[in-house]
Write a protein that holds these residues in place. Structure first.
Motif, short mmCIF file in Angstrom:
data_model
loop_
_atom_site.label_atom_id
_atom_site.label_comp_id
_atom_site.label_asym_id
_atom_site.label_seq_id
_atom_site.Cartn_x
_atom_site.Cartn_y
_atom_site.Cartn_z
N GLY A 192 0.82 -1.21 0.00
CA GLY A 192 0.00 0.00 0.00
C GLY A 192 0.85 1.26 0.00
O GLY A 192 1.77 1.41 0.81
N GLY A 194 -0.73 4.53 -0.23
CA GLY A 194 -1.58 5.70 -0.01
C GLY A 194 -0.90 6.59 1.03
O GLY A 194 0.27 6.40 1.37
N GLY A 197 0.90 4.48 3.83
CA GLY A 197 2.14 3.84 3.40
C GLY A 197 3.24 4.88 3.20
O GLY A 197 4.40 4.67 3.61
N ILE A 358 3.53 -4.29 -8.22
CA ILE A 358 2.63 -5.45 -8.26
C ILE A 358 1.50 -5.28 -9.28
O ILE A 358 0.61 -6.11 -9.37
N THR A 387 -3.30 -0.86 3.64
CA THR A 387 -4.24 -1.06 2.53
C THR A 387 -5.55 -0.30 2.68
O THR A 387 -6.50 -0.55 1.94
N1 LIG Z 1 -2.72 13.04 7.62
C1 LIG Z 1 -2.21 12.26 6.71
O1 LIG Z 1 -1.22 12.57 6.09
C2 LIG Z 1 -2.89 10.97 6.45
C3 LIG Z 1 -2.18 9.78 6.63
C4 LIG Z 1 -2.82 8.59 6.40
C5 LIG Z 1 -4.14 8.57 5.99
N2 LIG Z 1 -4.79 9.74 5.82
C6 LIG Z 1 -6.18 9.75 5.35
O2 LIG Z 1 -6.62 8.42 5.18
C7 LIG Z 1 -6.88 8.19 3.79
C8 LIG Z 1 -6.59 6.75 3.46
O3 LIG Z 1 -5.18 6.54 3.39
P1 LIG Z 1 -4.55 5.08 3.38
O4 LIG Z 1 -3.20 5.18 2.84
O5 LIG Z 1 -4.73 4.45 4.71
O6 LIG Z 1 -5.49 4.27 2.39
P2 LIG Z 1 -5.63 4.44 0.80
O7 LIG Z 1 -5.35 5.80 0.37
O8 LIG Z 1 -6.92 3.81 0.44
O9 LIG Z 1 -4.43 3.55 0.23
C9 LIG Z 1 -4.45 2.15 0.31
C10 LIG Z 1 -3.27 1.61 -0.45
O10 LIG Z 1 -3.30 0.19 -0.38
C11 LIG Z 1 -3.31 -0.35 -1.69
N3 LIG Z 1 -4.07 -1.59 -1.69
C12 LIG Z 1 -5.32 -1.76 -1.24
N4 LIG Z 1 -5.69 -3.04 -1.42
C13 LIG Z 1 -4.65 -3.66 -2.01
C14 LIG Z 1 -4.43 -4.99 -2.45
N5 LIG Z 1 -5.37 -5.93 -2.34
N6 LIG Z 1 -3.24 -5.29 -3.03
C15 LIG Z 1 -2.30 -4.33 -3.15
N7 LIG Z 1 -2.44 -3.07 -2.76
C16 LIG Z 1 -3.62 -2.74 -2.18
C17 LIG Z 1 -3.94 0.71 -2.55
O11 LIG Z 1 -3.61 0.52 -3.91
P3 LIG Z 1 -4.62 1.04 -5.06
O12 LIG Z 1 -4.44 2.54 -5.07
O13 LIG Z 1 -4.16 0.37 -6.27
O14 LIG Z 1 -6.00 0.63 -4.64
C18 LIG Z 1 -3.31 1.97 -1.94
O15 LIG Z 1 -2.01 2.13 -2.39
C19 LIG Z 1 -6.02 9.22 3.09
O16 LIG Z 1 -6.41 9.48 1.79
C20 LIG Z 1 -6.21 10.42 3.98
O17 LIG Z 1 -7.46 10.99 3.77
C21 LIG Z 1 -4.19 10.94 6.06
#
Ligand SMILES: NC(=O)c1ccc[n+]([C@@H]2O[C@H](COP(=O)([O-])OP(=O)(O)OC[C@H]3O[C@@H](n4cnc5c(N)ncnc54)[C@H](OP(=O)(O)O)[C@@H]3O)[C@@H](O)[C@H]2O)c1
Ligand SMILES: Cc1cc2nc3c(=O)[nH]c(=O)nc-3n(C[C@H](O)[C@H](O)[C@H](O)COP(=O)(O)OP(=O)(O)OC[C@H]3O[C@@H](n4cnc5c(N)ncnc54)[C@H](O)[C@@H]3O)c2cc1C
Length: 545
Positions: A192, A194, A197, A358, A387
């Motif tokens: 992951g 996002g 990660g 991947i 993820t």
């Molecule tokens: N304050 C901050 O800086 C901060 C920090 C963390 C989170 N957040 C908030 O939380 C939200 C979510 O962030 P997040 O990083 O936890 O989640 P996310 O943005 O949904 O990212 C999830 C990551 O996991 C990958 N992934 C998911 N399922 C997978 C699978 N089966 N196989 C391989 N890769 C997989 C996704 O790839 P794909 O893109 O290909 O699906 C993506 O790279 C952010 O957009 C933000 O709003 C904010």
């Protein structure tokens, strides 16, 4: 109209003790209501309680996110950094909860499993994981847009013999404190890339023996530029709280940025380059939220910025092949939330860090020893699943919510949520969804927008209580119009071109795919104006009885 025959145990039950839930509970208590809060975690904090991974911090300026300080509830609060880290955020939530004295209303380590509406009494019967049932007139979910963790569906995931966990369930010691998980000498895999990660990877890389980043889709990441805040700076910020609050309320997303009045094509290439350099160098989300006004409306304007950021990635990553893999090709800049990074790209210049694409060589399975892709095997001690979440509706889907005549919320929203103002859905009277689908708090600086929404809901509930009204739900027309508006606003933007977490991908009967927005992107001020109009006209759009 139904006549209530049974008095509820509580006026309101609030699900969730994140920053939104505790404020809602406080406001209802202040308004003289009997309120019960339910929280799955052991304490308050929500996002800031659960996400204890190293590197977790705000991407909103601390002082602009900290609603309790801005509102004068804890004006004495001192932020130590421009973008506070998770430990400080958790201290902030705890301090605010103490000051608001809300813990006494909460049942912690308790999960709401079902909520059923009783037509006969205009009340909700809420069942907890303990088996207990509590009834209330008003049910308010503050369950979080990003609280329902999502593990990937990978063959063999349960067989891994090393340590593995979701980023939002970081290992803790017996007292529930993060162990300061030690990567030293370990072979670590992160799945992951996002925002989560992107925060974990540079820190894990510093001590891990080998770090393998399993990337499916690269993101457009830009520098956070975090710096400490001195006491003098904090004192100045505090003096400006009223101005800051009014300013963030005036911007579309409640971040402290408004868009430039120019379009991307209004200026010469040289001017544009200089403008982008300034945005790239400034801390925080300016690059996303204060760039050209057509950034998220016009492909060419967007491409200008995407090209600029791609150039920066190529400059920062030494291996050109790795740099190319880190540059997104499938979505416009800013059509997903832009991860704010600190040394993210430089991390790929380290010898112990390896990018595994991947998309090119998919993961086939997880074995007891590591991860097998179509191209090879990665022997690992630790796997971190960064993820993401079943966003926006996920936490609600995990509760069995049944409205009138046993109607299931999950079924009612199978093709995407249908709501009025993102606050209520027909068939589910008196059920409010804070920071939920289609409301103006979710595509937002939630610290502020969640608070503003809780205030509005408190007013509506007080209005009803004062008049002896026991039931409110949207009219079909109001909710259809709102839902169409949400989809229309979204479709006008380039946001509609990406599979961000705020999108539900729906397969239509003819086999085509449609991206339906889970959030309202029409702008906070417009959203709140609409809410005020509805309130002024005695909650026009709701059937109130
Ligand atoms: N304050 C901050 O800086 C901060 C920090 C963390 C989170 N957040 C908030 O939380 C939200 C979510 O962030 P997040 O990083 O936890 O989640 P996310 O943005 O949904 O990212 C999830 C990551 O996991 C990958 N992934 C998911 N399922 C997978 C699978 N089966 N196989 C391989 N890769 C997989 C996704 O790839 P794909 O893109 O290909 O699906 C993506 O790279 C952010 O957009 C933000 O709003 C904010
Ligand atoms: C790592 C990370 C960083 C973020 N950074 C920012 C940022 O910088 N700026 C920003 O604006 N937003 C950010 N967000 C979004 C963040 O979720 C919001 O800012 C905000 O914290 C949401 O608060 P909330 O109270 O609405 O929900 P949450 O904080 O998610 O709280 C919801 C609570 O409800 C509880 N709950 C859910 N279901 C049940 C149930 N059935 N029974 C009992 N309890 C239940 C959960 O345990 C949780 O504690 C970030 C999100 C993440 C994941």
């Amino acid at each position: 109209m139904t006549m209530s025959s049974r008095a509820p145990d509580y006026d309101a039950i609030v699900i969730g003790a994140g920053v939104t839930g505790i404020y809602q509970t406080y406001l209802l208590d202040k308004a003289g209501m009997k309120v019960l809060g339910i929280e799955a975690g052991e304490d308050v904090g929500g996002t800031w309680y659960w996400n204890r991974y190293p590197g977790c911090r705000l991407d909103t300026e601390s002082y602009a996110y900290g609603y309790f300080a801005l509102k004068g509830i804890i004006p004495e609060w001192n932020w130590s950094e421009n973008f506070a880290g998770q430990p400080e955020m958790l201290r902030y939530a705890n301090y605010a909860a103490d000051k608001m004295d809300v813990r006494r209303h909460y049942r912690f380590k308790t999960t709401v499993t079902t909520a059923k509406y009783s037509d006969a009494d205009d009340l909700w019967e809420v069942t907890l994981n303990s088996g207990e049932v509590a009834t209330c007139r008003f049910l308010i979910s503050a369950t979080g847009p990003l609280s329902a963790t999502r593990l990937p569906d990978i063959k063999g995931i349960e067989t891994f013999k090393g340590e593995s966990f979701h980023s939002s369930r970081w290992p803790t010691d017996e007292e529930g404190n993060p162990t300061g998980f030690d990567f030293t000498g370990k072979k670590v895999g992160v799945i992951g890339t996002g925002a989560t990660g992107v925060q974990i990877i540079p820190i894990a890389a510093e001590t891990a023996k080998e770090l393998y980043v399993f990337q499916r889709t690269p993101n457009w990441c830009t520098p956070l530029g975090n710096t400490p805040l001195s006491k003098e700076e904090m004192d100045l910020i505090r003096k400006r709280y009223p101005t800051i609050l009014e300013y963030v309320k005036s911007t579309d997303t409640a971040f402290p940025y408004h868009r430039d009045t120019r379009k991307g094509t209004d200026v010469s290439p040289e001017e544009r380059e200089q403008f982008f350099e300034g945005l790239y160098d400034q801390p925080g989300y300016g690059i996303w939220l204060s760039g050209f006004r057509d950034l998220l409306l016009d492909k060419q304007s967007n491409q200008f910025l995407a090209d600029f950021v791609a150039k920066k990635i190529r400059e920062r990553v030494k291996d050109p092949a790795v740099a190319e893999k880190l540059i997104p090709t499938d979505h416009p800049f800013g059509s997903k939330r832009v991860p704010m990074e600190t040394n993210y790209y430089e991390t790929y210049n380290r010898e112990n860090v390896h990018l595994v694409d991947i998309r090119e060589t998919p993961i086939e399975e997880i074995t007891p020893e590591g991860i097998k892709t179509t191209d090879g095997f990665y022997d690992l001690d630790v796997i971190i699943f960064a993820t993401g979440f079943d966003a926006v509706t996920g936490a609600l889907d995990r509760i069995e919510i049944r409205g009138r005549n046993g109607l299931s919320l999950k079924d009612a929203w199978a093709d995407g949520p249908v709501t009025f103002l993102g606050l209520q859905s027909r068939g589910f009277p008196n059920f409010y969804t804070l920071v939920g689908p289609h409301n103006g708090s979710t595509f937002c600086n939630v610290g502020v927008c969640g608070g503003l929404q809780a205030e509005w809901v408190t007013r509506m509930i007080s209005y009803m209580k004062e008049r002896g009204l026991t039931c409110a739900e949207p009219t079909e027309q109001a909710q259809d119009t709102w839902t169409e508006e949400v989809y229309r606003d979204f479709a006008r933007t380039l946001l509609a071109e990406a599979n961000a977490w705020w999108v539900k991908v729906v397969k239509k009967p003819d086999g085509t795919i449609e991206r339906r927005s889970l959030v309202h992107v029409g702008g906070g001020p417009e959203y709140r104006k609409r809410c005020e109009q509805v309130a002024y006209r005695d909650y026009e759009g709701f059937e109130v009885a």
